[in-house]
Enzyme design. Structure first.
Site, PDB file in Angstrom:
ATOM      1  N   GLY A 135      -3.137  -5.707   3.833  1.00 41.78           N
ATOM      2  CA  GLY A 135      -1.804  -5.483   2.914  1.00 41.78           C
ATOM      3  C   GLY A 135      -1.796  -6.100   1.608  1.00 41.78           C
ATOM      4  O   GLY A 135      -0.803  -6.457   0.873  1.00 41.78           O
ATOM      5  N   SER A 136      -3.005  -6.314   0.981  1.00 42.01           N
ATOM      6  CA  SER A 136      -3.208  -6.986  -0.206  1.00 42.01           C
ATOM      7  C   SER A 136      -2.453  -5.873  -1.476  1.00 42.01           C
ATOM      8  O   SER A 136      -1.894  -6.284  -2.527  1.00 42.01           O
ATOM      9  CB  SER A 136      -4.531  -7.256  -0.494  1.00 42.01           C
ATOM     10  OG  SER A 136      -5.261  -6.167  -0.947  1.00 42.01           O
ATOM     11  N   ASN A 137      -2.741  -4.951  -1.033  1.00 41.78           N
ATOM     12  CA  ASN A 137      -1.970  -3.696  -2.350  1.00 41.78           C
ATOM     13  C   ASN A 137      -0.480  -3.685  -2.015  1.00 41.78           C
ATOM     14  O   ASN A 137       0.108  -3.486  -2.936  1.00 41.78           O
ATOM     15  CB  ASN A 137      -2.759  -2.335  -2.045  1.00 41.78           C
ATOM     16  CG  ASN A 137      -4.079  -2.011  -2.606  1.00 41.78           C
ATOM     17  OD1 ASN A 137      -4.098  -1.946  -3.851  1.00 41.78           O
ATOM     18  ND2 ASN A 137      -5.282  -2.057  -1.945  1.00 41.78           N
ATOM     19  N   ARG A 195      -1.374  13.379  16.799  1.00 42.92           N
ATOM     20  CA  ARG A 195      -1.140  13.079  15.666  1.00 42.92           C
ATOM     21  C   ARG A 195       0.197  13.640  15.279  1.00 42.92           C
ATOM     22  O   ARG A 195       1.072  13.050  14.530  1.00 42.92           O
ATOM     23  CB  ARG A 195      -2.244  13.734  14.744  1.00 42.92           C
ATOM     24  CG  ARG A 195      -3.450  13.034  14.498  1.00 42.92           C
ATOM     25  CD  ARG A 195      -4.446  13.524  13.501  1.00 42.92           C
ATOM     26  NE  ARG A 195      -5.559  12.870  13.744  1.00 42.92           N
ATOM     27  CZ  ARG A 195      -6.025  11.829  13.577  1.00 42.92           C
ATOM     28  NH1 ARG A 195      -5.232  11.013  13.048  1.00 42.92           N
ATOM     29  NH2 ARG A 195      -7.206  11.374  13.430  1.00 42.92           N
ATOM     30  N   MET A 225      -4.527   3.494   7.620  1.00 42.75           N
ATOM     31  CA  MET A 225      -5.915   4.161   8.188  1.00 42.75           C
ATOM     32  C   MET A 225      -5.521   5.161   9.277  1.00 42.75           C
ATOM     33  O   MET A 225      -6.089   5.285  10.372  1.00 42.75           O
ATOM     34  CB  MET A 225      -6.749   3.167   8.976  1.00 42.75           C
ATOM     35  CG  MET A 225      -7.101   2.096   7.856  1.00 42.75           C
ATOM     36  SD  MET A 225      -7.644   2.696   6.328  1.00 42.75           S
ATOM     37  CE  MET A 225      -9.511   3.003   6.982  1.00 42.75           C
ATOM     38  N   ARG A 226      -4.773   6.338   8.753  1.00 38.78           N
ATOM     39  CA  ARG A 226      -4.362   7.446   9.718  1.00 38.78           C
ATOM     40  C   ARG A 226      -4.645   8.687   8.800  1.00 38.78           C
ATOM     41  O   ARG A 226      -3.924   8.727   7.447  1.00 38.78           O
ATOM     42  CB  ARG A 226      -2.869   7.328  10.109  1.00 38.78           C
ATOM     43  CG  ARG A 226      -2.515   6.008  11.080  1.00 38.78           C
ATOM     44  CD  ARG A 226      -3.002   6.280  12.295  1.00 38.78           C
ATOM     45  NE  ARG A 226      -2.710   7.493  13.117  1.00 38.78           N
ATOM     46  CZ  ARG A 226      -3.326   7.823  14.075  1.00 38.78           C
ATOM     47  NH1 ARG A 226      -4.323   7.276  14.726  1.00 38.78           N
ATOM     48  NH2 ARG A 226      -2.869   9.140  14.616  1.00 38.78           N
ATOM     49  N   HIS A 274      -7.114   5.217  -2.753  1.00 39.72           N
ATOM     50  CA  HIS A 274      -8.419   5.282  -2.042  1.00 39.72           C
ATOM     51  C   HIS A 274      -9.744   4.697  -2.942  1.00 39.72           C
ATOM     52  O   HIS A 274      -9.801   4.798  -4.403  1.00 39.72           O
ATOM     53  CB  HIS A 274      -8.685   6.819  -2.101  1.00 39.72           C
ATOM     54  CG  HIS A 274      -9.900   7.168  -1.658  1.00 39.72           C
ATOM     55  ND1 HIS A 274     -10.181   7.218  -0.223  1.00 39.72           N
ATOM     56  CD2 HIS A 274     -11.234   7.544  -2.002  1.00 39.72           C
ATOM     57  CE1 HIS A 274     -11.320   7.581   0.095  1.00 39.72           C
ATOM     58  NE2 HIS A 274     -11.978   7.771  -1.066  1.00 39.72           N
ATOM     59  N   ASP A 315      -7.469  12.990   0.753  1.00 35.17           N
ATOM     60  CA  ASP A 315      -7.916  12.540  -0.618  1.00 35.17           C
ATOM     61  C   ASP A 315      -8.239  13.424  -1.583  1.00 35.17           C
ATOM     62  O   ASP A 315      -8.859  13.328  -2.439  1.00 35.17           O
ATOM     63  CB  ASP A 315      -9.401  11.644  -0.088  1.00 35.17           C
ATOM     64  CG  ASP A 315      -9.132  10.483   0.733  1.00 35.17           C
ATOM     65  OD1 ASP A 315      -8.033   9.944   0.826  1.00 35.17           O
ATOM     66  OD2 ASP A 315     -10.106  10.198   1.529  1.00 35.17           O
ATOM     67  N   GLU A 340      -7.945  -2.591  -7.974  1.00 33.79           N
ATOM     68  CA  GLU A 340      -6.767  -1.724  -7.294  1.00 33.79           C
ATOM     69  C   GLU A 340      -5.407  -2.099  -7.222  1.00 33.79           C
ATOM     70  O   GLU A 340      -4.484  -1.587  -7.507  1.00 33.79           O
ATOM     71  CB  GLU A 340      -7.209  -1.655  -5.560  1.00 33.79           C
ATOM     72  CG  GLU A 340      -8.387  -0.889  -5.349  1.00 33.79           C
ATOM     73  CD  GLU A 340      -8.466  -0.905  -3.862  1.00 33.79           C
ATOM     74  OE1 GLU A 340      -7.565  -0.975  -3.060  1.00 33.79           O
ATOM     75  OE2 GLU A 340      -9.609  -0.597  -3.339  1.00 33.79           O
TER      76      GLU A 340
HETATM   77  C1  GRF Z   1      -8.083  -0.840  -0.122  1.00 33.97           C
HETATM   78  O1  GRF Z   1      -9.452  -0.961  -0.393  1.00 33.97           O
HETATM   79  C2  GRF Z   1      -7.651   0.703  -0.130  1.00 33.97           C
HETATM   80  O2  GRF Z   1      -8.266   1.337  -1.279  1.00 33.97           O
HETATM   81  C3  GRF Z   1      -8.148   1.109   1.286  1.00 33.97           C
HETATM   82  O3  GRF Z   1      -7.712   0.383   2.160  1.00 33.97           O
HETATM   83  C4  GRF Z   1      -7.894  -0.956   1.617  1.00 33.97           C
HETATM   84  C5  GRF Z   1      -6.717  -1.681   2.107  1.00 33.97           C
HETATM   85  O4  GRF Z   1      -6.501  -2.991   1.576  1.00 33.97           O
HETATM   86  N1  GRF Z   1      -7.361   2.778   1.220  1.00 33.97           N
HETATM   87  P1  GRF Z   1      -5.234  -3.791   1.748  1.00 33.97           P
HETATM   88  O5  GRF Z   1      -4.617  -3.520   3.074  1.00 33.97           O
HETATM   89  O6  GRF Z   1      -4.121  -3.050   0.720  1.00 33.97           O
HETATM   90  O7  GRF Z   1      -5.712  -5.141   1.245  1.00 33.97           O
END
Ligand code: GRF
Length: 198
Positions: free
Chosen positions: A14-16, A67, A92-93, A111, A147, A176
């Site tokens: 969840g860093s983003n 799904r 991741m789905r 992505h 994507d 990112e």
């Molecule tokens: C990131 O590299 C994003 O581009 C990809 O999965 C990773 C997620 O990282 N879709 P985080 O969970 O946001 O740290």
């Protein structure tokens, strides 16, 4: 200015999501992160969101037969949160039209490649194997094509001779975070929108 209500979908670190929450601390930022959903109960990002006072919800894909069943339940939950926009951030789905169609133009994803290159998984390994000199990240609108939706913003980094997938991933991740914050601002402010009809 009415700030847009944003929900973030995660599966892990969840860093983003954290970067978006931090960007939205600025009162002039056009969006606020009001809800976080994970398909994994142990996603690290959930505890960060909770500590920030953001409501969270876990919807395990394992408790759904298909799904489409999972996406139907997720869509119903998201609709109940009165969200304006959804940001997928390490979610991741693979999503089906059951979930995507109701949110078309309002759902985006980050992505880790310079799309349209390297759709799908293992982008760092594939970029290194090909010997490309630049890699990066893309924020795009989500459409039923994996994507493949319209690009909102991109950031590039160099690929260095000694890179491993891990060192390259770390370099990409650094770009990112500001990239996603910028892309969300562009969409939330109405500066960029996806044309949803011809
Ligand atoms: C990131 O590299 C994003 O581009 C990809 O999965 C990773 C997620 O990282 N879709 P985080 O969970 O946001 O740290």
């Amino acid at each position: 200015m009415q700030r847009k209500r944003v929900g973030v979908l995660i599966s892990g670190r969840g860093s983003n999501m954290q970067a978006l929450v931090e960007a939205a601390r600025d009162p002039s930022y056009p969006a606020e992160i009001v809800h976080v959903v994970s398909n994994k109960p142990d996603a690290l990002g959930l505890s960060y969101a909770t500590a920030q006072g953001i409501s969270t919800y876990v919807l395990s894909h394992r408790s759904h037969a298909s799904r489409e069943d999972f996406d139907t339940a997720l869509n119903a939950h998201l609709q109940s949160q009165a969200l304006d926009l959804i940001c997928c951030a390490g979610f991741m789905r693979i999503m089906t039209p059951v979930l995507i169609t109701p949110w078309l133009g309002k759902i985006m994803n980050i992505h880790p490649s310079l799309l349209p290159a390297y759709k799908g998984l293992h982008t760092y390994e594939r970029a290194l194997a090909d010997g490309v000199k630049a890699h990066g990240a893309t924020v795009h609108f989500v459409t039923p094509e994996l994507d493949g939706g319209p690009i909102i913003a991109q950031a590039a980094v160099p690929v260095l001779p000694d890179d491993t997938p891990e060192t390259l991933a770390a370099r990409v991740l650094k770009v990112e975070h500001p990239l996603y914050a910028k892309a969300l601002a562009l969409v939330a402010s109405g500066t960029i929108h996806m044309k949803t009809s011809p």
